[in-house]
Design a protein around this motif. Structure first.
Motif, PDB file in Angstrom:
ATOM      1  N   MET A  88       0.995  -1.145   0.162  1.00 51.30           N
ATOM      2  CA  MET A  88       0.086   0.052   0.402  1.00 51.30           C
ATOM      3  C   MET A  88       0.251   1.014  -0.144  1.00 51.30           C
ATOM      4  O   MET A  88       2.413   1.113   0.755  1.00 51.30           O
ATOM      5  CB  MET A  88      -0.827   0.076   1.676  1.00 51.30           C
ATOM      6  CG  MET A  88      -1.847  -1.173   1.104  1.00 51.30           C
ATOM      7  SD  MET A  88      -3.022  -0.790   2.573  1.00 51.30           S
ATOM      8  CE  MET A  88      -4.195   0.147   2.198  1.00 51.30           C
ATOM      9  N   GLY A  89       0.244   2.067  -0.457  1.00 50.68           N
ATOM     10  CA  GLY A  89       1.033   3.529  -0.893  1.00 50.68           C
ATOM     11  C   GLY A  89       0.686   4.903  -1.018  1.00 50.68           C
ATOM     12  O   GLY A  89      -1.076   5.061  -0.667  1.00 50.68           O
ATOM     13  N   TRP A  90       0.925   5.637  -1.428  1.00 47.98           N
ATOM     14  CA  TRP A  90       1.024   7.271  -1.318  1.00 47.98           C
ATOM     15  C   TRP A  90       1.801   7.489  -2.688  1.00 47.98           C
ATOM     16  O   TRP A  90       2.975   7.842  -2.438  1.00 47.98           O
ATOM     17  CB  TRP A  90       0.764   8.472  -0.586  1.00 47.98           C
ATOM     18  CG  TRP A  90       0.254   8.011   0.976  1.00 47.98           C
ATOM     19  CD1 TRP A  90       0.570   7.091   1.695  1.00 47.98           C
ATOM     20  CD2 TRP A  90      -1.585   8.110   1.214  1.00 47.98           C
ATOM     21  NE1 TRP A  90      -0.391   7.203   2.441  1.00 47.98           N
ATOM     22  CE2 TRP A  90      -1.909   7.825   2.138  1.00 47.98           C
ATOM     23  CE3 TRP A  90      -1.901   8.836   0.535  1.00 47.98           C
ATOM     24  CZ2 TRP A  90      -2.518   7.586   2.777  1.00 47.98           C
ATOM     25  CZ3 TRP A  90      -3.094   9.090   0.460  1.00 47.98           C
ATOM     26  CH2 TRP A  90      -3.910   8.487   1.977  1.00 47.98           C
ATOM     27  N   TYR A  91       1.089   8.250  -3.763  1.00 48.77           N
ATOM     28  CA  TYR A  91       1.562   8.730  -4.990  1.00 48.77           C
ATOM     29  C   TYR A  91       1.301  10.209  -5.066  1.00 48.77           C
ATOM     30  O   TYR A  91       0.221  10.639  -3.933  1.00 48.77           O
ATOM     31  CB  TYR A  91       0.982   8.242  -6.285  1.00 48.77           C
ATOM     32  CG  TYR A  91       1.768   6.882  -7.198  1.00 48.77           C
ATOM     33  CD1 TYR A  91       1.519   5.592  -5.549  1.00 48.77           C
ATOM     34  CD2 TYR A  91       3.063   7.395  -7.809  1.00 48.77           C
ATOM     35  CE1 TYR A  91       2.613   4.290  -6.697  1.00 48.77           C
ATOM     36  CE2 TYR A  91       3.480   6.280  -8.367  1.00 48.77           C
ATOM     37  CZ  TYR A  91       3.254   5.429  -7.821  1.00 48.77           C
ATOM     38  OH  TYR A  91       4.445   3.840  -8.440  1.00 48.77           O
ATOM     39  N   ARG A  92       1.537  11.066  -5.163  1.00 44.61           N
ATOM     40  CA  ARG A  92       1.307  12.303  -5.946  1.00 44.61           C
ATOM     41  C   ARG A  92       1.369  13.027  -6.843  1.00 44.61           C
ATOM     42  O   ARG A  92       1.959  12.310  -7.759  1.00 44.61           O
ATOM     43  CB  ARG A  92       1.611  13.338  -4.657  1.00 44.61           C
ATOM     44  CG  ARG A  92       3.286  14.048  -5.143  1.00 44.61           C
ATOM     45  CD  ARG A  92       3.684  14.565  -3.694  1.00 44.61           C
ATOM     46  NE  ARG A  92       4.926  14.851  -3.679  1.00 44.61           N
ATOM     47  CZ  ARG A  92       6.175  15.337  -2.775  1.00 44.61           C
ATOM     48  NH1 ARG A  92       5.864  16.117  -1.956  1.00 44.61           N
ATOM     49  NH2 ARG A  92       7.381  15.343  -3.228  1.00 44.61           N
ATOM     50  N   TYR A 150      -3.057  14.106  -3.789  1.00 42.15           N
ATOM     51  CA  TYR A 150      -2.408  12.933  -2.945  1.00 42.15           C
ATOM     52  C   TYR A 150      -3.255  11.729  -3.666  1.00 42.15           C
ATOM     53  O   TYR A 150      -4.517  11.576  -2.785  1.00 42.15           O
ATOM     54  CB  TYR A 150      -1.903  13.142  -1.777  1.00 42.15           C
ATOM     55  CG  TYR A 150      -0.114  14.148  -1.240  1.00 42.15           C
ATOM     56  CD1 TYR A 150      -0.239  14.944  -1.703  1.00 42.15           C
ATOM     57  CD2 TYR A 150       0.495  13.381  -0.715  1.00 42.15           C
ATOM     58  CE1 TYR A 150       0.257  15.943  -1.327  1.00 42.15           C
ATOM     59  CE2 TYR A 150       1.241  13.690  -0.721  1.00 42.15           C
ATOM     60  CZ  TYR A 150       1.647  15.448  -0.987  1.00 42.15           C
ATOM     61  OH  TYR A 150       2.800  16.164  -1.040  1.00 42.15           O
ATOM     62  N   TYR A 151      -2.257  10.593  -3.858  1.00 43.15           N
ATOM     63  CA  TYR A 151      -3.580   9.092  -4.151  1.00 43.15           C
ATOM     64  C   TYR A 151      -2.493   8.505  -3.443  1.00 43.15           C
ATOM     65  O   TYR A 151      -2.059   7.821  -3.301  1.00 43.15           O
ATOM     66  CB  TYR A 151      -3.576   9.167  -5.381  1.00 43.15           C
ATOM     67  CG  TYR A 151      -3.999   9.927  -6.848  1.00 43.15           C
ATOM     68  CD1 TYR A 151      -3.631  10.955  -6.975  1.00 43.15           C
ATOM     69  CD2 TYR A 151      -4.787  10.411  -6.848  1.00 43.15           C
ATOM     70  CE1 TYR A 151      -3.733  12.161  -7.437  1.00 43.15           C
ATOM     71  CE2 TYR A 151      -6.115  11.342  -7.944  1.00 43.15           C
ATOM     72  CZ  TYR A 151      -4.639  12.316  -8.196  1.00 43.15           C
ATOM     73  OH  TYR A 151      -5.839  13.051  -9.134  1.00 43.15           O
ATOM     74  N   CYS A 152      -4.008   7.169  -2.705  1.00 43.84           N
ATOM     75  CA  CYS A 152      -3.906   6.300  -1.476  1.00 43.84           C
ATOM     76  C   CYS A 152      -3.885   5.035  -2.726  1.00 43.84           C
ATOM     77  O   CYS A 152      -4.832   5.219  -4.132  1.00 43.84           O
ATOM     78  CB  CYS A 152      -4.915   6.532  -0.890  1.00 43.84           C
ATOM     79  SG  CYS A 152      -4.768   4.372   0.390  1.00 43.84           S
ATOM     80  N   TYR A 153      -3.049   4.554  -2.755  1.00 38.17           N
ATOM     81  CA  TYR A 153      -3.216   3.031  -3.334  1.00 38.17           C
ATOM     82  C   TYR A 153      -3.161   1.594  -2.816  1.00 38.17           C
ATOM     83  O   TYR A 153      -1.883   2.175  -2.260  1.00 38.17           O
ATOM     84  CB  TYR A 153      -2.441   2.785  -4.996  1.00 38.17           C
ATOM     85  CG  TYR A 153      -0.413   2.559  -4.611  1.00 38.17           C
ATOM     86  CD1 TYR A 153       0.197   3.324  -4.693  1.00 38.17           C
ATOM     87  CD2 TYR A 153      -0.802   1.539  -4.717  1.00 38.17           C
ATOM     88  CE1 TYR A 153       1.416   2.926  -3.878  1.00 38.17           C
ATOM     89  CE2 TYR A 153       0.437   1.015  -4.220  1.00 38.17           C
ATOM     90  CZ  TYR A 153       2.068   1.786  -4.357  1.00 38.17           C
ATOM     91  OH  TYR A 153       2.855   1.512  -3.874  1.00 38.17           O
ATOM     92  N   ALA A 154      -3.507   0.676  -3.533  1.00 40.07           N
ATOM     93  CA  ALA A 154      -3.247  -1.052  -2.645  1.00 40.07           C
ATOM     94  C   ALA A 154      -2.735  -1.872  -4.171  1.00 40.07           C
ATOM     95  O   ALA A 154      -3.654  -2.185  -4.760  1.00 40.07           O
ATOM     96  CB  ALA A 154      -4.001  -1.095  -1.757  1.00 40.07           C
ATOM     97  N   ASP A 155      -2.275  -2.693  -3.556  1.00 37.22           N
ATOM     98  CA  ASP A 155      -2.292  -4.175  -4.364  1.00 37.22           C
ATOM     99  C   ASP A 155      -3.263  -4.569  -3.500  1.00 37.22           C
ATOM    100  O   ASP A 155      -2.792  -5.481  -2.407  1.00 37.22           O
ATOM    101  CB  ASP A 155      -0.596  -3.997  -4.527  1.00 37.22           C
ATOM    102  CG  ASP A 155       0.439  -3.881  -5.381  1.00 37.22           C
ATOM    103  OD1 ASP A 155       1.413  -3.507  -5.058  1.00 37.22           O
ATOM    104  OD2 ASP A 155      -0.302  -2.808  -6.377  1.00 37.22           O
ATOM    105  N   VAL A 156      -3.951  -5.639  -4.644  1.00 36.09           N
ATOM    106  CA  VAL A 156      -4.759  -6.677  -3.743  1.00 36.09           C
ATOM    107  C   VAL A 156      -5.225  -7.287  -4.240  1.00 36.09           C
ATOM    108  O   VAL A 156      -5.566  -7.500  -5.910  1.00 36.09           O
ATOM    109  CB  VAL A 156      -5.928  -5.864  -3.498  1.00 36.09           C
ATOM    110  CG1 VAL A 156      -7.747  -6.391  -3.349  1.00 36.09           C
ATOM    111  CG2 VAL A 156      -6.114  -4.194  -2.895  1.00 36.09           C
ATOM    112  N   TYR A 157      -5.293  -8.452  -3.266  1.00 34.86           N
ATOM    113  CA  TYR A 157      -6.084  -9.986  -3.950  1.00 34.86           C
ATOM    114  C   TYR A 157      -7.401 -10.066  -3.701  1.00 34.86           C
ATOM    115  O   TYR A 157      -7.556  -9.461  -2.622  1.00 34.86           O
ATOM    116  CB  TYR A 157      -5.446 -11.116  -3.750  1.00 34.86           C
ATOM    117  CG  TYR A 157      -3.989 -11.536  -4.045  1.00 34.86           C
ATOM    118  CD1 TYR A 157      -2.442 -11.503  -3.602  1.00 34.86           C
ATOM    119  CD2 TYR A 157      -3.402 -12.114  -5.264  1.00 34.86           C
ATOM    120  CE1 TYR A 157      -1.757 -10.935  -4.229  1.00 34.86           C
ATOM    121  CE2 TYR A 157      -2.724 -12.841  -5.256  1.00 34.86           C
ATOM    122  CZ  TYR A 157      -1.399 -11.959  -5.267  1.00 34.86           C
ATOM    123  OH  TYR A 157      -0.222 -12.416  -5.896  1.00 34.86           O
TER     124      TYR A 157
END
Length: 120
Positions: free
Chosen positions: A34-38, A93-100
């Motif tokens: 999980m993380g943040w981009y901007r 700022y955008y949150c993201y997640a790699d999800v199963y």
């Protein structure tokens, strides 16, 4: 279906602090990184920080020593503590997640974005 909901953006003076939070919900089997981009106006989206499910973190050079990423695996949340903010940190700022998901399909999911403005 998976949703990421961000909170905590706003206007802050240079040198101030903000804390962003992001909660993941829906049919999740496993959350990986999980993380943040901007993304600032006229610029490409850039990685700010990310954290693996095991707690390994990576920060962009521009925020090292000022921003701290953390996560709560029980609550499916990721947070970004931003200190010593500078005008150049102004961005969405955008949150993201790699999800199963529930079918064990792997996808990236993104939040809607939250505005951070650093200005006097």
């Amino acid at each position: 279906q998976v949703q990421l909901v961000e909170s905590g953006g706003g206007l802050v003076q240079p040198g101030g602090s903000l804390r962003l939070s992001c909660a993941a919900s829906g049919t999740i089997s496993r959350l990986n990184t999980m993380g943040w981009y901007r993304q600032a106006p006229g610029k490409q989206r850039e990685l700010v920080a990310h954290i693996t499910s095991g707690g390994i973190t990576k920060n962009a050079e521009s925020v090292k020593g000022r921003f701290t990423i953390s996560r709560d695996n029980d609550q499916n949340t990721v947070s970004l503590q931003m200190n010593s903010l500078k005008p150049e940190d102004t961005a969405v700022y955008y949150c993201y997640a790699d999800v199963y998901d529930s079918t064990w399909s792997f996808m990236d999911y993104w939040g809607q974005g939250t505005q951070v403005t650093v200005s006097s």
